[in-house]
Design an enzyme around this catalytic site. Structure first.
Site, short mmCIF file in Angstrom:
data_model
loop_
_atom_site.label_atom_id
_atom_site.label_comp_id
_atom_site.label_asym_id
_atom_site.label_seq_id
_atom_site.Cartn_x
_atom_site.Cartn_y
_atom_site.Cartn_z
N CYS A 63 -19.86 -29.28 -6.43
CA CYS A 63 -21.13 -29.82 -6.91
C CYS A 63 -21.27 -29.69 -8.42
O CYS A 63 -22.30 -30.05 -8.97
CB CYS A 63 -22.29 -29.13 -6.22
SG CYS A 63 -22.55 -27.45 -6.82
N GLU A 111 9.46 5.92 20.40
CA GLU A 111 8.52 4.97 21.03
C GLU A 111 8.21 3.85 20.04
O GLU A 111 8.26 4.08 18.84
CB GLU A 111 7.18 5.68 21.31
CG GLU A 111 7.26 6.79 22.31
CD GLU A 111 5.99 7.66 22.30
OE1 GLU A 111 5.02 7.34 21.60
OE2 GLU A 111 6.01 8.66 23.01
N TYR A 140 0.84 -1.20 0.00
CA TYR A 140 0.00 0.00 0.00
C TYR A 140 0.87 1.25 0.00
O TYR A 140 0.66 2.17 -0.80
CB TYR A 140 -0.91 -0.03 1.23
CG TYR A 140 -1.73 1.23 1.41
CD1 TYR A 140 -2.90 1.42 0.68
CD2 TYR A 140 -1.34 2.23 2.29
CE1 TYR A 140 -3.65 2.57 0.82
CE2 TYR A 140 -2.08 3.38 2.45
CZ TYR A 140 -3.24 3.55 1.72
OH TYR A 140 -3.98 4.70 1.86
N ASP A 141 1.87 1.27 0.88
CA ASP A 141 2.75 2.43 0.94
C ASP A 141 3.47 2.63 -0.38
O ASP A 141 3.73 3.76 -0.80
CB ASP A 141 3.77 2.28 2.09
CG ASP A 141 3.09 2.39 3.45
OD1 ASP A 141 2.01 3.00 3.52
OD2 ASP A 141 3.62 1.86 4.44
N LYS A 163 9.07 2.57 9.66
CA LYS A 163 8.44 1.25 9.66
C LYS A 163 9.49 0.19 9.38
O LYS A 163 10.35 0.35 8.52
CB LYS A 163 7.36 1.21 8.60
CG LYS A 163 6.16 2.08 8.95
CD LYS A 163 4.95 1.32 8.54
CE LYS A 163 3.71 2.08 8.39
NZ LYS A 163 2.70 1.35 7.66
N ASP A 215 0.59 -1.36 16.44
CA ASP A 215 -0.25 -1.49 15.25
C ASP A 215 -1.69 -1.80 15.66
O ASP A 215 -2.07 -2.94 15.85
CB ASP A 215 0.32 -2.64 14.40
CG ASP A 215 -0.11 -2.51 12.96
OD1 ASP A 215 -0.65 -1.45 12.59
OD2 ASP A 215 0.12 -3.46 12.19
N CYS A 233 -20.87 -20.15 -6.10
CA CYS A 233 -21.66 -21.27 -6.58
C CYS A 233 -23.10 -20.96 -6.16
O CYS A 233 -23.37 -20.76 -4.98
CB CYS A 233 -21.18 -22.56 -5.91
SG CYS A 233 -22.37 -23.90 -6.06
N LYS A 280 9.64 11.42 17.82
CA LYS A 280 8.91 12.66 18.08
C LYS A 280 9.83 13.71 18.66
O LYS A 280 10.71 13.38 19.47
CB LYS A 280 7.80 12.42 19.11
CG LYS A 280 6.79 11.38 18.71
CD LYS A 280 5.84 11.09 19.86
CE LYS A 280 4.77 10.12 19.39
NZ LYS A 280 3.84 9.78 20.47
S1 IVH Z 1 1.67 9.74 17.80
C1 IVH Z 1 -0.12 13.46 15.56
N1 IVH Z 1 2.74 7.59 18.83
O1 IVH Z 1 0.30 5.10 14.21
C2 IVH Z 1 0.53 12.16 15.73
N2 IVH Z 1 1.15 7.32 17.08
O2 IVH Z 1 0.68 5.46 11.33
C3 IVH Z 1 -0.14 11.30 16.70
N3 IVH Z 1 0.65 4.98 16.54
O3 IVH Z 1 -1.94 7.78 13.80
C4 IVH Z 1 0.35 9.93 16.71
N4 IVH Z 1 2.01 4.08 18.00
O4 IVH Z 1 -2.60 5.72 15.35
C5 IVH Z 1 1.89 8.08 17.92
N5 IVH Z 1 3.74 5.77 19.87
C6 IVH Z 1 2.88 6.26 18.96
C7 IVH Z 1 2.12 5.43 18.12
C8 IVH Z 1 1.26 5.99 17.19
C9 IVH Z 1 1.12 3.85 17.05
C10 IVH Z 1 -0.35 5.03 15.45
C11 IVH Z 1 -1.29 6.21 15.51
C12 IVH Z 1 -0.91 7.01 14.29
C13 IVH Z 1 -0.46 5.93 13.36
C14 IVH Z 1 0.34 6.47 12.22
#
Ligand code: IVH
Length: 676
Positions: free
Chosen positions: A415, A120, A45-46, A318, A124, A430, A294
Site C-alpha cells: 500500500c 536409543e 545454536y550448539d 547428534k 526430538d 505497515c 547410556k
Molecule cells: S535420557 C538425564 N533418552 O533429549 C537424562 N533423553 O537433548 C535424561 N531425549 O533432555 C534423558 N530422546 O528431553 C533420554 N532416548 C532418550 C531421549 C532423550 C530424547 C531428550 C530429552 C533430553 C534431551 C537432551
C-alpha cells in the site's frame, strides 16, 4: 604500545565478544524454550554455545562474567509450579565421533571396562515427567528449569497412548516416568497446512509444535494437537532396577510406548547402533535428531554421577545436519494480518531430506543484513532434525559480480504506507490499517476455523468478494445477500445458499470465537476463552477496567492493556454495535460455552470398539462416545483415532497394530470419561 595497555584492550575486546555471545545465547534460549519458535537451527545454536565454552576455557578471567550453566528454562506463566523430586537434567551432546569416543573413554577411566551401554534414538520433542500413584496418572510436569517445572497434567491427560492407569499385578505405589512428548510428522504437516490455510503462523518443526502444545493453557486446544509420548527413563519408583534394560522392559510391561534400543559393549557397537538409527530415521513416524548413549548398569551410573546440567553416564550424539546449496531467485515481502512485513526467499527448487524446497523464511531485515544475503547469491540451506529449512548463510565464492545488497523498502510493498519498527520488535510493520492485504488477512482470520468458523468463506472467496466490492469490513459479511452472491463468477444458487447458511450459523457461536476473530493484539484462542469465562458478555467485557482485566487469572499486563485500548477506540465500539445490530450473539449462554462437544476428549474423533467390557454394554459405550462428540465406526482404518479394547478382542486389534492406531483399555476409558 604499552604492553599493559595492549593487554587491557585485548581483554576488553574478548570481554565484549563474550558478552555478545552470552546475549545471543540468552536470546535464542528465550526463543527456543519460552516461545517455542527458534530463529536458528540446533546446529547453529550448539556452535554458539561451543564458542562460548571455548572462550571460557581459554580466558579464565571471563569466569566471573559467565552465565550460570543450566538446562534452559521453559516455565510459563499461568501454570502451577511443581518442584521435581529428582532434578530433570539435560544431556551432554556432540556432533563429533571423537567426542563420543572420548565420552566412552571417560566412562572406562572412571568405572573400568566392565560396563555396557544402551543406545536409543533421540526423539526430538519436549521432556515430560509423569507421576503415577498406585497405577493412576496423577501429575504431568514439564522440565522447567530442571529443578521446578509447570504442572501440565490436564494436557498430559490428552495423550491417548499413555497408560492412564497401569494395569499390572505388581503395580508400584509410586512411579515417576520420564519421556518425550512428540507429534508425528504426519500430524505436524496436517496441523501446519491447516494453519497456513487459515493465515496463521506455521511451526518451524514438530518439536516446537510439541513443546508449544504441551504448554498450552487450554487442554482442549492441546488435545487437538494429538500429542504422543515415548518413555525412556524412570526417575523414581518404589522398586529397584539394576539395569536400564530392566527399566525399559518394565515400562513396556506397564503399557508405555518406548523407542527401541540396542545394547552395546564396545565403542564399535555403539557407533554401529547410532549409524543404524541414522539410516532408519526416515522411516520413523516422528523426528529424531540423534542417538542417546547410556550406561546400562545403575550402580555404575551412581558412581559416575552428574554435573550441574547433565549426567556423566549419558551422552547424545547428534546427526550431522543436512545441507544443500541453491540460488536465491528473489525475495518477496509478504504483509501479514497485523501488518508485519516478512521477507520470504524464493529459491531455485532443490531436494533436501526427502522434500523439494522452493521457499524459506528470511525472518527479518536484520537477519538479511547480518548474513549479507543478496538476490542472485548461492545460499546454504540446512535441515536439522525436521526443521523447515533455514538459510544459514551464503557461499561467498559463488557470488556473481553484479549482485546488490538487499534494500529493505522504507514503505509497504502493498500500500506504499510507511514501515515502522515498534519498540523491542525486530520486524517492520505497515501501520496503515487500510492496507489491502491486511484487510484480506483480517477477514480470513475472522472467518477461520479458530474464530467464527464460517464454512466456505476461505481466502479465495474473500478475495472474490473484495474484488466485487462486496467486502471491506467484518460487518459486510453479514450484509451479503443471495442476489449479490449470484452475480459473482462461478457462483450457483447452491453455493450461495451454503455460504449464507454458514454465515447465519456463525452469528450464534460462542463469544470467544467472535472475540478471537476481532484480531485484538495478543488475544489468541486461549486468552479469548479465559476472558469470556470471566465476562460472558461483550458488554461486561467492554466495561472491565484495565485493573480488573489484569486481575483475571492468566491475563498479563500487556494483554490487559491491549484489550483495554481496543475497546476504548470509538471505531471498535462502533464495529461491535454494528455486529450486534446485524444479529451476532454478544453473550454466552451456559450451554454454549460448555457444550460437551467442545470440551470432550472424544470430540471429532473416530473410534472402533472390540471385545467386551465390565462397566458398559457395547451399545452404552457407543452412546456415551457419541454424546461426547465422537463417532464409532465398524472397522479400523488409517482414519481411526483409537481402538477401544475390551476382553477377548477380535481381529481389529491386529488391524490397529497395522495402521499404527493407538489402543486403550476399559480403565483408560473410564479416566477419559471422567477426566478431561
Ligand atoms: S535420557 C538425564 N533418552 O533429549 C537424562 N533423553 O537433548 C535424561 N531425549 O533432555 C534423558 N530422546 O528431553 C533420554 N532416548 C532418550 C531421549 C532423550 C530424547 C531428550 C530429552 C533430553 C534431551 C537432551
Amino acid at each position: 604500545m604499552d604492553d599493559e595497555l595492549q593487554l587491557g584492550q585485548e581483554r576488553d575486546h574478548i570481554g565484549t565478544l563474550f558478552r555478545d555471545l552470552g546475549v545471543a545465547i540468552a536470546r535464542h534460549d528465550k526463543l527456543y524454550y519460552e516461545e517455542s519458535s527458534p530463529e536458528i537451527s540446533d546446529w547453529e545454536y550448539d556452535r554458539l554455545k561451543q564458542e562460548y565454552q571455548n572462550l571460557l576455557k581459554k580466558y579464565p578471567f571471563l569466569r566471573t562474567r559467565a552465565r550460570a550453566p543450566g538446562v534452559g528454562d521453559d516455565r510459563r506463566k499461568g501454570f502451577q509450579k511443581v518442584a521435581h523430586r529428582v532434578p530433570m537434567l539435560s544431556l551432554g551432546n556432540t556432533y563429533n565421533v571423537d567426542a563420543l569416543q572420548a565420552f566412552v573413554n571417560r566412562v572406562h577411566e572412571s568405572v573400568g571396562e566392565d560396563v555396557s551401554f544402551v543406545v536409543e534414538p533421540k526423539i526430538d520433542g519436549a521432556a515430560l515427567s509423569l507421576i503415577f500413584e498406585n497405577g493412576s496418572l496423577i501429575r504431568g510436569i514439564t522440565r522447567g528449569n530442571g529443578q521446578e517445572g509447570d504442572d501440565v497434567t490436564r494436557n498430559a491427560n490428552t495423550i491417548v497412548e499413555l497408560p492412564h492407569s497401569i494395569e499390572i499385578e505388581d503395580v508400584p505405589p509410586l512411579l515417576e516416568v520420564r519421556g518425550e512428548v512428540y507429534i508425528t510428522l504426519a500430524d505436524f504437516e496436517e496441523i501446519n497446512s491447516q494453519r497456513q490455510r487459515e493465515g496463521l503462523d506455521v511451526f518451524a518443526n514438530a518439536r516446537n509444535l510439541a513443546a508449544g502444545s504441551l504448554k498450552l493453557l487450554d487442554p482442549e486446544l492441546a488435545q487437538q494437537r494429538r500429542l504422543r509420548f515415548i518413555a525412556y527413563e524412570i526417575a523414581s519408583c518404589s522398586r529397584e532396577f539394576s539395569t536400564h534394560g530392566e527399566v525399559l522392559h518394565f515400562l513396556e510391561r506397564c503399557g508405555f510406548p518406548t523407542n527401541g534400543h540396542r545394547f552395546a559393549k564396545t565403542f564399535a557397537d555403539i557407533w554401529a547402533a547410532a549409524e543404524c538409527y541414522d539410516r532408519e530415521r526416515r522411516s520413523h513416524p516422528f523426528a529424531t535428531d540423534g542417538a542417546v548413549v547410556k550406561v546400562n548398569e545403575h550402580v555404575l551410573r551412581g558412581k559416575l554421577g552428574a554435573i550441574s546440567s547433565a549426567p556423566r553416564w549419558a551422552m547424545a550424539y547428534k546427526y550431522p545436519t543436512e545441507r544443500v546449496i541453491t540460488e536465491l531467485l528473489s525475495i518477496e515481502l509478504s504483509v501479514s494480518r497485523t501488518g508485519i512485513v516478512a521477507p520470504i526467499a524464493h529459491l531455485d527448487p532443490v531436494p533436501i531430506g526427502g522434500t523439494t524446497i522452493r521457499h524459506a523464511t528470511l525472518h527479518n531485515a536484520d537477519e538479511i543484513a547480518r548474513k549479507d544475503i543478496r538476490v542472485g547469491d548461492f545460499v546454504i540451506l540446512e535441515k536439522a532434525g525436521e526443521v523447515i529449512p533455514a538459510i544459514v548463510g551464503i557461499v561467498p565464492d559463488r557470488r556473481p559480480a553484479h549482485v546488490q545488497p538487499f534494500a529493505y523498502p522504507k514503505s509497504c510493498p502493498a500500500c506504499a504506507g510507511p514501515l515502522k519498527r515498534l519498540d523491542g520488535e525486530v520486524a517492520y510493520r505497515c501501520l496503515n490499517p487500510d492496507c489491502p492485504p491486511q484487510i484480506s488477512r483480517r477477514l480470513e482470520h475472522f472467518a477461520s476455523k479458530q474464530a467464527l468458523n464460517i464454512d466456505t468463506l476461505g481466502p479465495q472467496r474473500i478475495e472474490q468478494l473484495r474484488d466485487a466490492g462486496l467486502l471491506e469490513q467484518f460487518s459486510d459479511i453479514f450484509r451479503l445477500t443471495e442476489e449479490a452472491l449470484l452475480h459473482l463468477p462461478n457462483t450457483k444458487e447452491k453455493s450461495a445458499r451454503t455460504l449464507l447458511e454458514a454465515i447465519e450459523t456463525a452469528k450464534r457461536r460462542p463469544l470467544w470465537r467472535l472475540l478471537h476473530g476481532l484480531g485484538i493484539p495478543h488475544v489468541g484462542v486461549q486468552t479469548a476463552k479465559l476472558l469470556t469465562k470471566r465476562w460472558p458478555s461483550m458488554e461486561a467485557l467492554m466495561a472491565a477496567s484495565r485493573e480488573e482485566l489484569q486481575l483475571c487469572d492468566g491475563i498479563g499486563d500487556i494483554v490487559a492493556a491491549s484489550i483495554h485500548t481496543f475497546f476504548n477506540d470509538p471505531a471498535n465500539r462502533r464495529l461491535i454495535d454494528e455486529l450486534a445490530a446485524l444479529g451476532l450473539s454478544m453473550e454466552d449462554s451456559a450451554k454454549k460455552s460448555d457444550s460437551a462437544e467442545e470440551t470432550s476428549f472424544f470430540a471429532g474423533k473416530n473410534f472402533v470398539i472390540t471385545g467386551t467390557f465390565h462397566a458398559f454394554s457395547r451399545e452404552e459405550l457407543k452412546q456415551r462416545i457419541e454424546q461426547a462428540g465422537g463417532s464409532v465406526r465398524e472397522s479400523v482404518s488409517s482414519k481411526t483415532n483409537a481402538l477401544i479394547v475390551g476382553e477377548n478382542p477380535g481381529g481389529k486389534l491386529a488391524d490397529a497394530g497395522r495402521f499404527g492406531v493407538p489402543t486403550f483399555n476399559e480403565g483408560q476409558l473410564a479416566t477419559l470419561f471422567g477426566g478431561v
